[in-house]
Design a protein around this motif. Structure first.
Motif, PDB file in Angstrom:
ATOM      1  N   LEU A 136      54.135   7.941 124.884  1.00  0.00           N
ATOM      2  CA  LEU A 136      53.135   7.873 124.090  1.00  0.00           C
ATOM      3  C   LEU A 136      52.394   8.872 124.208  1.00  0.00           C
ATOM      4  N   ILE A 137      51.230   9.606 124.604  1.00  0.00           N
ATOM      5  CA  ILE A 137      50.489  10.841 125.307  1.00  0.00           C
ATOM      6  C   ILE A 137      51.823  11.659 124.347  1.00  0.00           C
ATOM      7  N   CYS A 140      52.027  12.542 121.106  1.00  0.00           N
ATOM      8  CA  CYS A 140      50.739  12.954 120.254  1.00  0.00           C
ATOM      9  C   CYS A 140      50.463  14.264 120.619  1.00  0.00           C
TER      10      CYS A 140
ATOM     11  N   LEU B 289      45.800  10.352 119.733  1.00  0.00           N
ATOM     12  CA  LEU B 289      46.742   9.155 120.864  1.00  0.00           C
ATOM     13  C   LEU B 289      45.390   8.119 120.670  1.00  0.00           C
ATOM     14  N   ASN B 292      46.932   6.643 117.203  1.00  0.00           N
ATOM     15  CA  ASN B 292      47.635   5.714 117.921  1.00  0.00           C
ATOM     16  C   ASN B 292      47.282   4.555 118.180  1.00  0.00           C
ATOM     17  N   LEU B 293      46.307   4.311 118.793  1.00  0.00           N
ATOM     18  CA  LEU B 293      46.388   2.866 120.469  1.00  0.00           C
ATOM     19  C   LEU B 293      45.220   1.932 119.112  1.00  0.00           C
ATOM     20  N   ASN B 296      47.994   0.528 116.546  1.00  0.00           N
ATOM     21  CA  ASN B 296      48.998  -0.473 117.090  1.00  0.00           C
ATOM     22  C   ASN B 296      48.120  -1.724 117.610  1.00  0.00           C
TER      23      ASN B 296
END
Lengths: 305, 310
Positions: A136-137, A140, B289, B292-293, B296
């Motif tokens: 994920l990182i 990003c 990030l 995105n977190l 989700n």
């Protein structure tokens, strides 16, 4: 199958035509390249002369029909900037980018697929969590920044690679590694997700029950069924990269490829060159999508065209 | 019989009471239970947004004020010799405070992303709702358009628009808007296609609700959560797109600043002033990030199939 491919090719032609006309209309209706091509103190007569020379003084419909006529002969006219046929310039730049993207994708596949499989095989473990978080990182972080960090560490500090340029493997590694980060993250995520899904499916449990080894269940059964999503994701990443997403990273590493060419084209307002680039990108994307769709039939025999 | 119903209702009220006794904030926090990562991401995001909004009150220095004597100073916590607040993140090639520039740059990056998602989200959602609800030729035309545009990479289209319009914050926003509306249209349409067939819509049509009322009063509230997920994730995409374009020199123009532009400007000093490049990239990464977190988390939390887990 033949009929399907034929229909798809027809659709491809529609997409290429649509996108090309769209870009043509945008550039010719809104754009005014003459102002940026001439110095500020140019007279009206000079502007008009240049406009005439570039053919921009003709009615729009005439320009459009001439452009479309040329397109069917793969003739986009001469680049205003370099005064040679535009398509030739673009085709000349593609191999460098292809080399970069191919290396990046190989790195991504070699790293991401085994790791994703391991994570799916042992879900919930520390390794799984680390992998899910890092992928994920990786997605990003802006790629051009990752490239600069690589330069800072591997080239400036350790001196292992060249900071920029083109030619040897020591030039190739850093930009390829940089470009592999995002596809690696995407692939690791999708492999992890779809493999976990397949391993929980009835057929995997049955395979285990009849005594198949873990290895066989993973690679002979689950991986082949997970392949459709993996190939879809890989195809999307490949298309994105070949279509100019490499621009910022190529600029960072001074890589003389397609991405750098796009940046230069925009800076110089070179309409014929831009049209040739748009055409090529559309062709590449359409054929990658077609190849991905056809591969579904191989991985999943239930899919027929 | 009526007695029974009453008791049932009473029981339900009693069961619900503990939840209602909590204040709104506690209930909100409870939503995050089991996902502390999303909570942290949400808080970080709120801090970044707050700092962007209140930039003039928070930034220790004027982001545009150069101080050529104190240029390219490394990050330090010690107060500078001339006095004043320490240059925590160092100074750039013109002696401008990097932290202050980051704060103001964030303001630009966030406002471009927010403007794009707000307008593209609204336009895309309305088109998607109408297209999905009516079907027929309206749907055909819109969705072919979406198909053609989305089978083509956004970067090249956005660059083309900036080429003809000229760079700058306003034109960059327009360019990203033109690239960004389709995903919302496609998302809204796919949601409407299922909601359209529901009994709820059938009954509201039967009692004679007008079309806008059905679309925006009944269907939209029921399909909003997947759409919110898309909005949040698109914010992340747009921050990245803005950074990419500004880095290439076709986005925000100096003397204004954005995170991407800071990386682009600091690039040539990277060998002796790493802080000019490292910090803007880190903050882009952290923001994307967190988005995105949170995105989700919204998807999991508000997915109707997973409702009632808590």
């Amino acid at each position: 199958m033949k009929r399907y491919i034929l229909m798809r090719l027809l659709y491809t032609v529609v997409v290429i035509l649509g996108v090309s006309i769209l870009v043509f209309v945008i550039t010719h209706v809104i754009g005014n390249p003459v102002n940026t091509m001439l110095p500020l103190q140019a007279t009206d007569a000079e502007r008009a002369a240049l406009k005439h020379q570039l053919g921009l003084d003709k009615p729009l419909m005439v320009q459009l029909s001439e452009f479309l006529g040329g397109m069917f002969r793969l003739d986009f006219g001469k680049s205003w900037w370099q005064q040679v046929p535009a398509l030739g310039i673009v085709l000349h730049k593609i191999p460098a980018t292809l080399q970069l993207v191919a290396t990046a994708l190989v790195i991504a596949v070699v790293v991401a697929i085994p790791l994703g499989i391991i994570a799916a095989y042992k879900p919930g473990t520390l390794l799984d969590r680390i992998l899910t978080t890092t992928s994920l990182i990786g997605i990003c972080l802006p790629p051009f920044w990752v490239g600069l960090m690589f330069v800072l560490f591997f080239a400036v500090k350790l001196g292992w690679f060249y900071t920029s340029g083109y030619g040897t493997i020591r030039h190739l590694i850093l930009p390829a590694l940089t470009l592999s980060v995002v596809p690696m993250g995407h692939l690791a995520q999708i492999v992890r997700f779809s493999m976990a899904e397949q391993l929980n499916a009835q057929y995997s449990i049955t395979a285990r029950a009849k005594g198949a080894s873990d290895f066989a269940v993973l690679f002979a059964h689950a991986l082949k069924n997970a392949a459709t999503s993996i190939v879809t994701m890989g195809g999307m990443d490949l298309g994105r990269l070949l279509a100019g997403e490499t621009a910022a990273v190529e600029v960072v590493f001074g890589w003389p490829g397609f991405g750098t060419l796009i940046v230069d084209t925009i800076g110089r307002q070179d309409f014929p060159l831009l049209q040739a680039e748009v055409f090529l990108v559309a062709v590449i994307i359409c054929f990658i999508n077609l190849a991905v769709d056809i591969s579904y039939g191989y991985f999943d025999p239930r899919i027929r065209y | 019989m009526s007695q029974d119903i009453q008791t049932n209702a009473q029981i339900q009220i009693e069961l619900r009471e503990p939840e209602q006794n909590r204040n709104a904030f506690q209930r909100f926090l409870r939503r995050f239970s089991g996902n502390s990562l999303a909570l942290i991401a949400f808080i970080v995001l709120m801090v970044i947004i707050a700092v962007s909004i209140f930039a003039p009150y928070i930034a220790p220095y004027d982001p545009a004020k150069s101080d050529i004597v104190h240029r390219l100073q490394p990050p330090s916590l010690a107060a500078p010799a001339k006095g004043g607040f320490p240059h925590i993140l160092g100074t750039d090639q013109q002696g401008r405070d990097v932290l202050s520039r980051l704060i103001y740059g964030g303001r630009v990056s966030m406002s471009v992303a927010f403007a794009v998602v707000a307008v593209a989200g609204a336009i895309g959602t309305v088109i998607g709702l109408i297209s999905g609800y009516f079907g027929g030729w309206v749907d055909l035309v819109f969705m072919r358009l979406v198909d053609i545009q989305s089978s083509f990479p956004g970067l090249l289209v956005a660059l083309t628009f900036v080429m003809v319009l000229g760079p700058g914050q306003r034109n960059l926003t327009i360019a990203l808007l033109i690239v960004g509306w389709m995903i919302h249209a496609r998302m809204a349409r796919s949601q409407v296609l299922t909601a359209r067939e529901s009994t709820m819509v059938e009954s509201s049509r039967a009692i004679g609700c007008s079309m806008p009322r059905i679309l925006f009063g009944h269907i939209l509230p029921n399909v909003i959560s997947p759409l919110i997920t898309t909005y949040v994730l698109e914010m992340a995409h747009m921050i990245e797109a803005e950074a990419n374009m500004s880095f290439l020199g076709y986005g925000i123009q100096p003397p204004a600043s954005s995170w991407g532009l800071m990386i682009g400007e600091g690039r040539q000093y990277i060998t002796n002033a790493w802080w000019l490049v490292v910090f803007p990239g880190l903050i882009i990464g952290i923001t994307v990030l967190c988005l995105n977190l949170v995105g989700n988390w919204v998807r999991e939390e508000f997915d109707p199939l997973q409702k009632g887990r808590h």
